[in-house]
Scaffold this active site. Structure first.
Site, PDB file in Angstrom:
ATOM      1  N   GLY A  46       0.819  -1.211   0.000  1.00 29.16           N
ATOM      2  CA  GLY A  46       0.000   0.000   0.000  1.00 29.16           C
ATOM      3  C   GLY A  46       0.853   1.261   0.000  1.00 29.16           C
ATOM      4  O   GLY A  46       1.706   1.423   0.870  1.00 29.16           O
ATOM      5  N   CYS A 130      -8.089  -1.306   5.337  1.00 31.02           N
ATOM      6  CA  CYS A 130      -7.007  -1.751   6.231  1.00 31.02           C
ATOM      7  C   CYS A 130      -7.457  -1.690   7.685  1.00 31.02           C
ATOM      8  O   CYS A 130      -7.877  -0.633   8.163  1.00 31.02           O
ATOM      9  CB  CYS A 130      -5.758  -0.899   6.053  1.00 31.02           C
ATOM     10  SG  CYS A 130      -4.438  -1.473   7.161  1.00 31.02           S
ATOM     11  N   THR A 193      -8.069  -8.348   5.194  1.00 33.79           N
ATOM     12  CA  THR A 193      -8.019  -9.192   6.393  1.00 33.79           C
ATOM     13  C   THR A 193      -9.190  -8.886   7.346  1.00 33.79           C
ATOM     14  O   THR A 193      -9.867  -7.863   7.198  1.00 33.79           O
ATOM     15  CB  THR A 193      -6.698  -8.930   7.134  1.00 33.79           C
ATOM     16  OG1 THR A 193      -6.582  -7.521   7.356  1.00 33.79           O
ATOM     17  CG2 THR A 193      -5.509  -9.408   6.330  1.00 33.79           C
TER      18      THR A 193
HETATM   19  C1  LIG Z   1       1.758  -8.671   6.159  1.00 28.26           C
HETATM   20  C2  LIG Z   1       0.562  -8.199   5.375  1.00 28.26           C
HETATM   21  C3  LIG Z   1       0.524  -6.895   4.872  1.00 28.26           C
HETATM   22  C4  LIG Z   1      -0.576  -6.454   4.128  1.00 28.26           C
HETATM   23  N1  LIG Z   1      -0.576  -5.180   3.615  1.00 28.26           N
HETATM   24  C5  LIG Z   1      -1.612  -4.761   2.841  1.00 28.26           C
HETATM   25  C6  LIG Z   1      -1.582  -3.466   2.226  1.00 28.26           C
HETATM   26  O1  LIG Z   1      -0.630  -2.702   2.350  1.00 28.26           O
HETATM   27  N2  LIG Z   1      -2.672  -3.107   1.475  1.00 28.26           N
HETATM   28  C7  LIG Z   1      -3.742  -3.950   1.283  1.00 28.26           C
HETATM   29  O2  LIG Z   1      -4.694  -3.569   0.584  1.00 28.26           O
HETATM   30  N3  LIG Z   1      -3.781  -5.182   1.831  1.00 28.26           N
HETATM   31  C8  LIG Z   1      -2.745  -5.603   2.598  1.00 28.26           C
HETATM   32  N4  LIG Z   1      -2.770  -6.874   3.145  1.00 28.26           N
HETATM   33  C9  LIG Z   1      -3.931  -7.753   2.901  1.00 28.26           C
HETATM   34  C10 LIG Z   1      -3.652  -8.733   1.763  1.00 28.26           C
HETATM   35  O3  LIG Z   1      -3.401  -8.074   0.554  1.00 28.26           O
HETATM   36  C11 LIG Z   1      -4.835  -9.724   1.577  1.00 28.26           C
HETATM   37  O4  LIG Z   1      -6.005  -8.994   1.278  1.00 28.26           O
HETATM   38  C12 LIG Z   1      -5.085 -10.566   2.822  1.00 28.26           C
HETATM   39  O5  LIG Z   1      -3.881 -10.939   3.438  1.00 28.26           O
HETATM   40  C13 LIG Z   1      -5.905 -11.837   2.511  1.00 28.26           C
HETATM   41  O6  LIG Z   1      -5.248 -12.661   1.577  1.00 28.26           O
HETATM   42  P1  LIG Z   1      -4.318 -13.927   1.993  1.00 28.26           P
HETATM   43  O7  LIG Z   1      -5.129 -14.769   2.938  1.00 28.26           O
HETATM   44  O8  LIG Z   1      -3.981 -14.617   0.723  1.00 28.26           O
HETATM   45  O9  LIG Z   1      -3.120 -13.349   2.679  1.00 28.26           O
HETATM   46  C14 LIG Z   1      -1.673  -7.324   3.896  1.00 28.26           C
HETATM   47  C15 LIG Z   1      -1.628  -8.644   4.411  1.00 28.26           C
HETATM   48  C16 LIG Z   1      -0.534  -9.093   5.127  1.00 28.26           C
HETATM   49  C17 LIG Z   1      -0.521 -10.504   5.638  1.00 28.26           C
END
Ligand SMILES: Cc1cc2nc3c(=O)[nH]c(=O)nc-3n(C[C@H](O)[C@H](O)[C@H](O)COP(=O)(O)O)c2cc1C
Length: 301
Positions: A46, A130, A193
């Site tokens: 982000g 977020c 998340t």
């Molecule tokens: C360490 C971490 C940092 C993240 N940073 C962002 C971010 O900067 N912007 C965003 O839109 N989502 C962010 N997310 C969310 C992820 O892009 C994603 O929507 C979420 O983790 C669910 O997918 P997953 O289960 O495959 O991880 C972050 C997730 C994690 C684990």
């Protein structure tokens, strides 16, 4: 259009697999593993108008079937991204989706206007969801009217495709997605998340300094699937699925439910080649059955 190719708004992707924001750095950290240009695309960490240090540690911890993070949107800022990272990604032919974050509509617009001056940005993904920041973030994402306003404001200043990332904590997530569609979004990405907590019982202490963190990983997938199914049935723009994708089967689940593409997030931390593995797996799946990815989209509905 190849067997794996998909279209999202006006944007053609060579395959339907991207990496999720915050889980793949700026895309330059994975050279040792594979050619990132082979992915459908990457979503950057982000980007905010100014650099951010994020939250104090501890910022991540493992949970059964997932992880909690409270990074707090630490990032280099849009200016440094455009100067130091984007030129390299552009030269390597990587499809770059700029994930952006702001605590005001004016800043969302300002970041977008900065990105407008660059070539090599394929789309903008608005993080209105977020859970780890005190201002903006999830408060935008829970409110259909606010999300619509952010989307409309960004739409009015850019020709880039605009994707809006949904919070699973929105009470009526379908209403939020519809408001974004009406405001001119080219795609909905779902989901970000869900807030969770963890306590170290030996030390009688919260594991995250921020107290709560965003929960992600395999345990999120059934929830994400249900939400993607609901949104795909309610809007006519493409839906891009995120949540616990780590294998080809996981990606297929979302495609069959109606997603046009998927993003791989937490799985990258366990296996840096996870997204590439999913691309290869989808190719093998489609070749064996002599089908295209496009023909699979929504086929279980
Ligand atoms: C360490 C971490 C940092 C993240 N940073 C962002 C971010 O900067 N912007 C965003 O839109 N989502 C962010 N997310 C969310 C992820 O892009 C994603 O929507 C979420 O983790 C669910 O997918 P997953 O289960 O495959 O991880 C972050 C997730 C994690 C684990």
């Amino acid at each position: 259009m190849t067997r794996l190719g998909v279209e999202i708004g006006g944007l053609s992707l060579k395959n339907p697999v991207l990496t999720a924001s915050g889980c793949f750095g700026y895309g330059l950290e994975y050279d040792d593993f594979y050619d990132v240009a082979e992915l459908g695309g990457i979503c950057t960490k982000g980007l905010s108008l100014h650099p951010r240090a994020g939250n104090p540690p501890e910022r991540i911890c493992e949970t059964p079937a997932g992880m909690l993070n409270a990074i707090g949107l630490a990032n280099v800022g849009v200016e440094a991204f455009c100067r130091d990272k984007l030129p390299i990604l552009r030269e390597r032919g990587v499809t770059v989706v700029a994930n952006i974050f702001a605590s005001s509509i004016a800043d969302f617009v300002a970041i977008t206007e900065r990105l407008n001056r660059e070539t090599g940005v394929a789309a903008v993904e608005l993080n209105v969801s977020c859970p780890n920041v005190s201002e903006g973030g999830i408060e935008f994402g829970k409110d259909a009217r606010m999300c619509g306003e952010v989307t409309r404001a960004v739409r009015s200043v850019t020709k880039l495709p605009v994707w809006v990332k949904m919070s699973p904590e929105a009470g009526n997530i379908v209403a939020v997605a519809r408001a974004c569609e009406e405001a001119g979004a080219d795609a909905i990405t779902a989901i970000n998340t869900i807030r969770g907590m963890s306590i170290d019982v030996e030390q009688n202490k919260l594991r995250l300094a921020n107290r709560t963190g965003g929960f992600s990983g395999p345990a999120l997938r059934p929830i994400a699937l249900r939400i993607v199914w609901e949104i795909a049935g309610a809007v006519s723009i493409p839906v891009i699925a995120i949540g616990g994708v780590s294998t080809t089967r996981d990606a297929l689940e979302f495609l069959l439910a109606g997603a046009t593409a998927v993003q791989v997030g937490t799985a990258n931390f366990a296996d840096p080649s996870a997204a590439k593995r999913v691309v290869d797996g989808l190719r093998a799946h489609c070749e064996t059955r002599n089908v295209t990815v496009k023909s699979l989209i929504g086929s279980a509905r």
